[in-house]
Motif scaffolding. Structure first.
Motif, PDB file in Angstrom:
ATOM      1  N   ILE A  80       0.747  -1.152   0.108  1.00  0.00           N
ATOM      2  CA  ILE A  80       0.144   0.038  -0.246  1.00  0.00           C
ATOM      3  C   ILE A  80       0.758   1.340  -0.132  1.00  0.00           C
ATOM      4  CG2 ILE A  80      -1.694   1.393   1.236  1.00  0.00           C
ATOM      5  CD1 ILE A  80      -2.811  -1.249   2.520  1.00  0.00           C
ATOM      6  N   ILE A  84       1.116   4.164  -3.164  1.00  0.00           N
ATOM      7  CA  ILE A  84       1.121   5.675  -3.105  1.00  0.00           C
ATOM      8  C   ILE A  84       2.309   6.481  -3.399  1.00  0.00           C
ATOM      9  CG2 ILE A  84       0.206   7.501  -1.523  1.00  0.00           C
ATOM     10  CD1 ILE A  84      -1.681   5.373  -1.908  1.00  0.00           C
ATOM     11  N   ALA A 149      -2.176  12.597   2.102  1.00  0.00           N
ATOM     12  CA  ALA A 149      -2.284  11.359   1.758  1.00  0.00           C
ATOM     13  C   ALA A 149      -1.966  10.304   2.455  1.00  0.00           C
ATOM     14  CB  ALA A 149      -1.358  11.011   0.357  1.00  0.00           C
ATOM     15  N   THR A 153      -4.995   7.585   4.093  1.00  0.00           N
ATOM     16  CA  THR A 153      -4.715   6.042   3.731  1.00  0.00           C
ATOM     17  C   THR A 153      -5.408   5.121   4.733  1.00  0.00           C
ATOM     18  OG1 THR A 153      -2.583   6.165   4.545  1.00  0.00           O
ATOM     19  CG2 THR A 153      -2.604   6.242   2.239  1.00  0.00           C
ATOM     20  N   LEU A 255      -5.894   5.539  -4.040  1.00  0.00           N
ATOM     21  CA  LEU A 255      -6.345   5.112  -2.632  1.00  0.00           C
ATOM     22  C   LEU A 255      -7.590   4.332  -3.118  1.00  0.00           C
ATOM     23  CD1 LEU A 255      -5.514   7.903  -0.406  1.00  0.00           C
ATOM     24  CD2 LEU A 255      -4.522   5.450  -0.512  1.00  0.00           C
ATOM     25  N   ALA A 259      -8.506   0.083  -2.382  1.00  0.00           N
ATOM     26  CA  ALA A 259      -9.307  -0.067  -1.352  1.00  0.00           C
ATOM     27  C   ALA A 259     -10.190  -1.151  -1.425  1.00  0.00           C
ATOM     28  CB  ALA A 259     -10.039   1.321  -1.009  1.00  0.00           C
TER      29      ALA A 259
END
Length: 260
Positions: A80, A84, A149, A153, A255, A259
């Motif tokens: 993750i 990003i 950001a 998250t 994101l 998700a």
């Protein structure tokens, strides 16, 4: 439990640290190799302590008891963070590619140098452009985009909740192709000016063959390119702000795309 600190809380903080560390290690400037690993780790620890109080209470609903499941959770958190960070780095890669295009057209390709704080080989013009863009970026407080950001998250993606959707592949392809679009937009004024300059030098070479136009092209291209670049400098802050606002939207789309 000692002073209200449990094993679960420590391991939960470790997961937060892994996600933040993955983002920082993939970001430009901070994630570049010349930045000592010790500095990046300490910054990740500091941000972990800062962000931990903002993490939703239901971020980690069920704590895994099996060590293998916890290791799998760590790998997912790292992925993750890297997702990003990769999206954020693309915004800078287009800017550096534009400077490389302009630098080679101006003749700087014959004198590459090693950038001390980037550990990559680039022209002196690219290094100069990189420093200017970094100063504008920090002067406009655009680094807050990445801090925002990081916090988002944890609100959008639970622990280990990475689930890339089918559209993410095409989105990443479009995102990567944006590097070339940004590079051409940013370098267009100088490239067009140099194209007309080379055309004029070609006409001069045909008209006056006695002139050594090849030798003249280096200083003429340098001064024309640098003059157009300096004339465009006042427009850079507005363009940079708009560019990184678009980057923020791309991070939010990333994101939502990973998700569950």
């Amino acid at each position: 439990m000692i002073y209200g600190i449990t094993v679960e809380s420590i391991l939960t903080a470790a997961l937060i640290f892994i996600r933040i560390g993955g983002i920082l290690f993939a970001l430009p400037f901070i994630g570049d190799e010349p930045t000592p690993v010790r500095v990046r780790i300490l910054l990740s620890v500091a941000l972990t302590f800062t962000v931990q109080g903002l993490v939703p209470t239901d971020w980690l609903t069920v704590f895994p008891q099996d060590p293998l499941l916890y290791v799998l959770l760590v790998i997912k958190e790292l992925c993750i963070g890297l997702f990003i960070g990769f999206t954020a780095r693309i915004a800078f890669d287009g800017i550096l590619m534009a400077a490389s295009l302009v630098g080679y057209q101006m003749g700087f390709g014959t004198a590459d140098l090693m950038m001390p704080d980037a550990d990559v080989q680039m022209t002196s013009f690219t290094a100069f452009h990189r420093v200017i863009m970094m100063m504008i970026f920090l002067g406009l407080n655009l680094h807050h985009i990445y801090l925002d950001a990081m916090i988002r998250t944890f609100a959008l993606i639970p622990a280990g909740g990475i689930a890339p959707q089918a559209e993410m592949g095409m989105f990443l392809i479009d995102l990567t192709s944006g590097i070339f679009r940004v590079a051409m937009q940013l370098s267009a004024p100088v490239l067009v000016a140099l194209m007309f300059t080379n055309t004029a030098l070609g006409l001069i070479a045909r008209t006056v063959p006695q002139l050594n136009v090849f030798t003249m092209s280096f200083p003429v291209g340098f001064f024309v390119g640098l003059g157009v670049y300096m004339a465009c400098l006042p427009f850079f802050p507005g363009w940079v702000a708009q560019h990184f606002n678009t980057s923020q939207e791309q991070i939010l789309l990333t994101l939502k795309g990973i998700a569950p």
